[in-house]
Scaffold this motif. Structure first.
Motif, mmCIF file in Angstrom:
data_model
loop_
_atom_site.group_PDB
_atom_site.id
_atom_site.type_symbol
_atom_site.label_atom_id
_atom_site.label_comp_id
_atom_site.label_asym_id
_atom_site.label_seq_id
_atom_site.Cartn_x
_atom_site.Cartn_y
_atom_site.Cartn_z
ATOM 1 N N VAL A 273 -47.947 -10.612 35.890
ATOM 2 C CA VAL A 273 -47.723 -9.221 37.161
ATOM 3 C C VAL A 273 -46.223 -8.618 36.448
ATOM 4 N N PHE A 274 -46.038 -7.285 36.606
ATOM 5 C CA PHE A 274 -45.146 -6.151 36.068
ATOM 6 C C PHE A 274 -44.903 -5.832 36.668
ATOM 7 N N PRO A 275 -43.650 -5.938 37.553
ATOM 8 C CA PRO A 275 -43.137 -4.679 38.738
ATOM 9 C C PRO A 275 -42.396 -3.740 38.305
ATOM 10 N N GLY B 295 -41.613 -10.743 26.741
ATOM 11 C CA GLY B 295 -40.662 -9.287 27.002
ATOM 12 C C GLY B 295 -40.606 -8.285 27.867
ATOM 13 N N SER B 296 -39.302 -7.757 28.230
ATOM 14 C CA SER B 296 -39.218 -7.428 29.182
ATOM 15 C C SER B 296 -40.599 -6.714 29.490
ATOM 16 N N GLY C 115 -33.835 -8.062 26.362
ATOM 17 C CA GLY C 115 -32.825 -9.130 28.391
ATOM 18 C C GLY C 115 -33.032 -10.105 28.533
ATOM 19 N N GLU C 116 -32.222 -10.400 29.314
ATOM 20 C CA GLU C 116 -31.485 -11.527 29.892
ATOM 21 C C GLU C 116 -32.864 -12.505 30.112
ATOM 22 N N VAL D 229 -42.242 -12.070 21.110
ATOM 23 C CA VAL D 229 -41.400 -11.462 22.028
ATOM 24 C C VAL D 229 -41.532 -9.682 21.350
ATOM 25 N N VAL D 230 -42.274 -9.157 22.524
ATOM 26 C CA VAL D 230 -41.904 -7.602 22.729
ATOM 27 C C VAL D 230 -41.258 -7.231 22.670
#
Length: 107
Positions: free
Chosen positions: A39-41, A12-13, A84-85, A76-77
């Motif tokens: 990692v969650f930027p 997921g995004s 998204g892409e 998929v969250v």
């Protein structure tokens, strides 16, 4: 808990970090092994482009595909149905490798 627990890869995004963490927690309490983005930027005030180099993005993307390889299925969250892409590529990869894909919200 007899046998190997199910392994689920969360996709997921990264904008949905809180929702992914909740899904991870719920699955873990249900006895599932969870693999998810590490990692969650987008969790700070900066745009993701300012926090990760293109090389780091490439490495993280490839690593996440390997996590899908390890999983029995993909979750998929996607609050509000958003995909998204990058997540679309991961879904296509999972389906191409025969992994079942489910979503937290209708798409």
């Amino acid at each position: 808990m007899p046998g190997r627990p199910e392994i689920v890869c969360i996709c997921g995004s990264t904008r949905f970090v809180d929702e992914m963490r909740a899904a991870n927690r719920d699955l873990t309490f249900a006895g599932v092994i969870v693999v998810a983005p590490g990692v969650f930027p987008r969790t700070g005030d900066h745009e993701a482009d300012e926090l990760l180099t293109n090389e780091q993005r490439t490495v993280l993307g490839a690593l996440h595909l390997r996590k899908i390889d390890l999983a029995d299925r993909v979750l998929v969250v996607n609050p509000g149905g958003y995909v998204g892409e990058s997540t679309s590529r991961e879904i296509a990869y999972a389906r191409a490798t025969g992994k079942p894909v489910s979503f937290t919200d209708p798409v």
